[in-house]
Enzyme design. Structure first.
Site, mmCIF file in Angstrom:
data_model
loop_
_atom_site.group_PDB
_atom_site.id
_atom_site.type_symbol
_atom_site.label_atom_id
_atom_site.label_comp_id
_atom_site.label_asym_id
_atom_site.label_seq_id
_atom_site.Cartn_x
_atom_site.Cartn_y
_atom_site.Cartn_z
ATOM 1 N N ARG A 89 0.668 -1.458 -0.022
ATOM 2 C CA ARG A 89 0.194 -0.107 -0.048
ATOM 3 C C ARG A 89 0.795 1.282 -0.069
ATOM 4 O O ARG A 89 0.433 2.365 0.658
ATOM 5 C CB ARG A 89 -1.013 -0.079 1.324
ATOM 6 C CG ARG A 89 -2.088 -1.001 1.047
ATOM 7 C CD ARG A 89 -3.180 -0.475 2.071
ATOM 8 N NE ARG A 89 -4.191 -1.494 2.132
ATOM 9 C CZ ARG A 89 -5.504 -1.436 1.099
ATOM 10 N NH1 ARG A 89 -5.371 -0.358 0.294
ATOM 11 N NH2 ARG A 89 -6.223 -2.163 1.248
ATOM 12 N N ILE B 254 -12.525 -4.496 -4.652
ATOM 13 C CA ILE B 254 -14.028 -5.250 -4.014
ATOM 14 C C ILE B 254 -14.932 -4.182 -3.572
ATOM 15 O O ILE B 254 -16.092 -4.352 -3.416
ATOM 16 C CB ILE B 254 -13.595 -6.317 -2.735
ATOM 17 C CG1 ILE B 254 -13.171 -5.635 -1.543
ATOM 18 C CG2 ILE B 254 -12.804 -7.318 -3.272
ATOM 19 C CD1 ILE B 254 -13.386 -6.446 -0.289
ATOM 20 N N ASP B 255 -14.601 -2.970 -3.333
ATOM 21 C CA ASP B 255 -15.353 -1.707 -3.030
ATOM 22 C C ASP B 255 -16.183 -1.041 -4.050
ATOM 23 O O ASP B 255 -17.055 -0.587 -3.572
ATOM 24 C CB ASP B 255 -14.477 -0.710 -2.258
ATOM 25 C CG ASP B 255 -13.721 -1.126 -1.034
ATOM 26 O OD1 ASP B 255 -14.408 -2.083 -0.263
ATOM 27 O OD2 ASP B 255 -12.640 -0.557 -0.601
ATOM 28 N N MET C 120 -17.076 -5.431 4.207
ATOM 29 C CA MET C 120 -15.987 -4.457 3.781
ATOM 30 C C MET C 120 -16.365 -3.181 3.175
ATOM 31 O O MET C 120 -17.519 -3.302 2.630
ATOM 32 C CB MET C 120 -14.778 -5.135 3.015
ATOM 33 C CG MET C 120 -13.865 -5.831 3.721
ATOM 34 S SD MET C 120 -12.269 -6.281 2.981
ATOM 35 C CE MET C 120 -11.211 -6.687 4.380
ATOM 36 N N GLY C 121 -15.906 -2.183 3.379
ATOM 37 C CA GLY C 121 -16.189 -0.902 2.751
ATOM 38 C C GLY C 121 -16.189 0.388 3.927
ATOM 39 O O GLY C 121 -17.136 0.321 4.608
ATOM 40 N N VAL D 125 -11.732 -12.951 3.877
ATOM 41 C CA VAL D 125 -12.516 -13.957 3.285
ATOM 42 C C VAL D 125 -13.210 -13.343 1.684
ATOM 43 O O VAL D 125 -13.397 -14.085 0.930
ATOM 44 C CB VAL D 125 -13.406 -14.660 3.888
ATOM 45 C CG1 VAL D 125 -14.767 -14.068 4.403
ATOM 46 C CG2 VAL D 125 -13.592 -16.166 3.357
ATOM 47 N N GLN D 126 -13.652 -12.195 2.164
ATOM 48 C CA GLN D 126 -14.389 -11.476 1.112
ATOM 49 C C GLN D 126 -13.338 -11.264 -0.237
ATOM 50 O O GLN D 126 -13.929 -10.885 -1.130
ATOM 51 C CB GLN D 126 -14.911 -10.099 1.456
ATOM 52 C CG GLN D 126 -16.158 -10.281 2.416
ATOM 53 C CD GLN D 126 -16.392 -8.836 3.118
ATOM 54 O OE1 GLN D 126 -17.330 -8.144 2.803
ATOM 55 N NE2 GLN D 126 -15.682 -8.562 4.294
HETATM 56 O O1 F6P Z 1 -9.972 -1.607 -0.224
HETATM 57 C C1 F6P Z 1 -10.224 -2.824 -0.229
HETATM 58 C C2 F6P Z 1 -10.392 -3.174 1.328
HETATM 59 O O2 F6P Z 1 -10.649 -4.714 1.293
HETATM 60 C C3 F6P Z 1 -11.577 -2.509 1.905
HETATM 61 O O3 F6P Z 1 -12.841 -2.785 1.721
HETATM 62 C C4 F6P Z 1 -11.199 -2.632 3.404
HETATM 63 O O4 F6P Z 1 -11.505 -1.643 4.260
HETATM 64 C C5 F6P Z 1 -9.745 -2.535 3.287
HETATM 65 O O5 F6P Z 1 -9.203 -2.749 1.905
HETATM 66 C C6 F6P Z 1 -8.818 -3.171 4.295
HETATM 67 O O6 F6P Z 1 -7.420 -2.966 4.107
HETATM 68 P P1 F6P Z 1 -6.007 -3.940 4.511
HETATM 69 O O7 F6P Z 1 -5.873 -4.782 3.496
HETATM 70 O O8 F6P Z 1 -5.047 -2.767 4.442
HETATM 71 O O9 F6P Z 1 -6.545 -4.143 5.695
#
Ligand code: F6P
Length: 380
Positions: free
Chosen positions: A81, A141-142, A184-185, A305-306
């Site tokens: 990231r 996925i968002d 998630m989101g 898992v999503q």
């Molecule tokens: O951006 C995609 C996402 O899966 C979001 O839905 C979620 O909030 C975030 O990434 C989680 O991020 P990380 O992998 O840094 O824990």
């Protein structure tokens, strides 16, 4: 030697950045097969997203490397990231844009294909500004990338979350419980809304619609009065009640209005503290519902898992379409663009039109209308 069509680029790099998502490998394959097979390009893959790009770590990707990855989850290249203009290197924060541009030039890499969501799109634009020939492909996925009808990964995650809600229904029903499923989101509620509707959740809470806990309680109590002794609540990670939403908006306004470095640091710390406290939101929500209704409430965090596992057919198709269209764009010398999905086709959207724009759920979106029409409560 096989005949290839003319191409503006000879050697191209590809990377996957941000959170992983089903369909990344299918997209690498789609791009690679078209780039190599149709245009005779040489392809390399940077390891670990922007991190590997900045460290010039890459591997050759030939036809053999692209074989058998269509159905594979995650990313064969790895991801991170990092931000190109603010990356931690040897204990200090550095701007790596010029280094990246120089490395690409030295390696004879004419163009870079970035697979990622909103953050990666911003990185792609920052690189375009220092002269890198960049093409972005929308993954997440968002489903929150502006300027494209779809992002690969979303449909697979929707299927997974819908299946989870189905399964939670039978256990909620058997135990006469409230089950709160966190989906998630953080900023956009597409996944919670879509899976909530598809799975028939009784209450759906998304970041775009701050909720009133009393209204959620009233919905659940009404169901009990009508003889239904369970409820399934689908809540997006970033959903907030009206008080928290107000506090967060105030914190953002403070940050936006901060005029000195000290004020900015204080406002940032305040907002971060609110965000940290909000991580417990789903558990607090379940506790409040339990207290107010007298029913037992349980929490299920669907979590990673999503994002895991094989992409569904719709995402494989989207990934292949976008990947192949990106090879066409590179061959034609179209850079500084996102390859967007539009209907059955694709469109090249200039990065400056979309980078930094978050696609949230419009309050008049047909999904919201449909949810309300079938009697699903949205907490407002
Ligand atoms: O951006 C995609 C996402 O899966 C979001 O839905 C979620 O909030 C975030 O990434 C989680 O991020 P990380 O992998 O840094 O824990």
């Amino acid at each position: 030697m096989a005949e290839h069509e003319a191409s503006a680029v000879k050697k191209v790099g590809i990377l996957t950045a941000g959170g992983d998502s089903p369909g990344l490998n299918a997209t690498i394959r789609g791009f690679g097969k078209a780039a190599i097979g149709r245009y005779g390009m040489e392809l390399v893959g940077f390891r670990d997203g922007i991190r590997g790009l900045a460290e010039n770590r890459f591997v050759p990707l030939d036809s053999k490397a692209l074989s058998g990855i269509l159905t594979v989850g995650g990313t064969i290249l790895g991801t991170s990231r990092d931000k190109v203009h603010r990356m931690e290197v040897d204990g200090e924060i550095r701007d790596m844009r010029e280094t990246i541009a120089e490395n690409l030039k030295a390696e004879g890499i004419d163009a870079l294909v970035v697979l990622g969501g909103g953050g990666s799109q911003k990185n792609a634009m920052r690189l375009a500004k220092v002269g890198v020939n960049v093409i972005h492909l929308p993954k997440t996925i968002d489903n929150d990338v502006a300027g494209t009808d779809a992002t690969f990964g979303f449909t697979t995650a929707l299927e997974i979350a819908t299946d989870a809600i189905d399964r939670l229904h039978s256990t909620a029903h058997s135990h006469h419980r409230i089950i709160v499923a966190e989906i998630m989101g953080h900023k956009a509620g597409w996944l919670a809304l879509g899976a909530g509707i598809a799975g028939g959740a009784d209450v759906i809470l998304i970041p775009e619609i701050p909720y009133d806990i009393e209204k959620v309680v009233a919905t659940i109590n009404r169901r009990v009065e009508r003889g239904t002794s369970f409820s399934v609540v689908a809540v997006a990670e970033g959903a907030m009640d009206t008080d928290d939403a107000r506090a967060m908006a105030n914190a953002q306004a403070l940050l936006d209005g901060a005029s000195t470095p000290e004020a900015k640091a204080a406002a940032k710390a305040h907002k971060a503290a609110l965000e940290t406290a909000h991580r417990e939101n789903t558990f607090m929500l379940a506790r409040k519902l339990e207290e107010a209704t007298g029913m037992e409430a349980r929490v299920t965090i669907l979590g990673y898992v999503q994002r895991g596992g094989t992409p569904c057919g719709v995402d494989r198709l989207l990934a292949t379409r976008l990947g192949a269209a990106a090879a066409d764009a590179a061959a034609a010398g179209h850079f500084g663009v996102m390859v967007a999905s539009k209907g059955d086709g694709t469109e090249l959207v200039p990065l400056e039109n979309v980078a930094g724009v978050l696609k949230t759920v419009p309050l008049d979106h047909p999904w919201i209308k449909a949810a309300r029409e079938v009697g699903t409560a949205l907490g407002d």
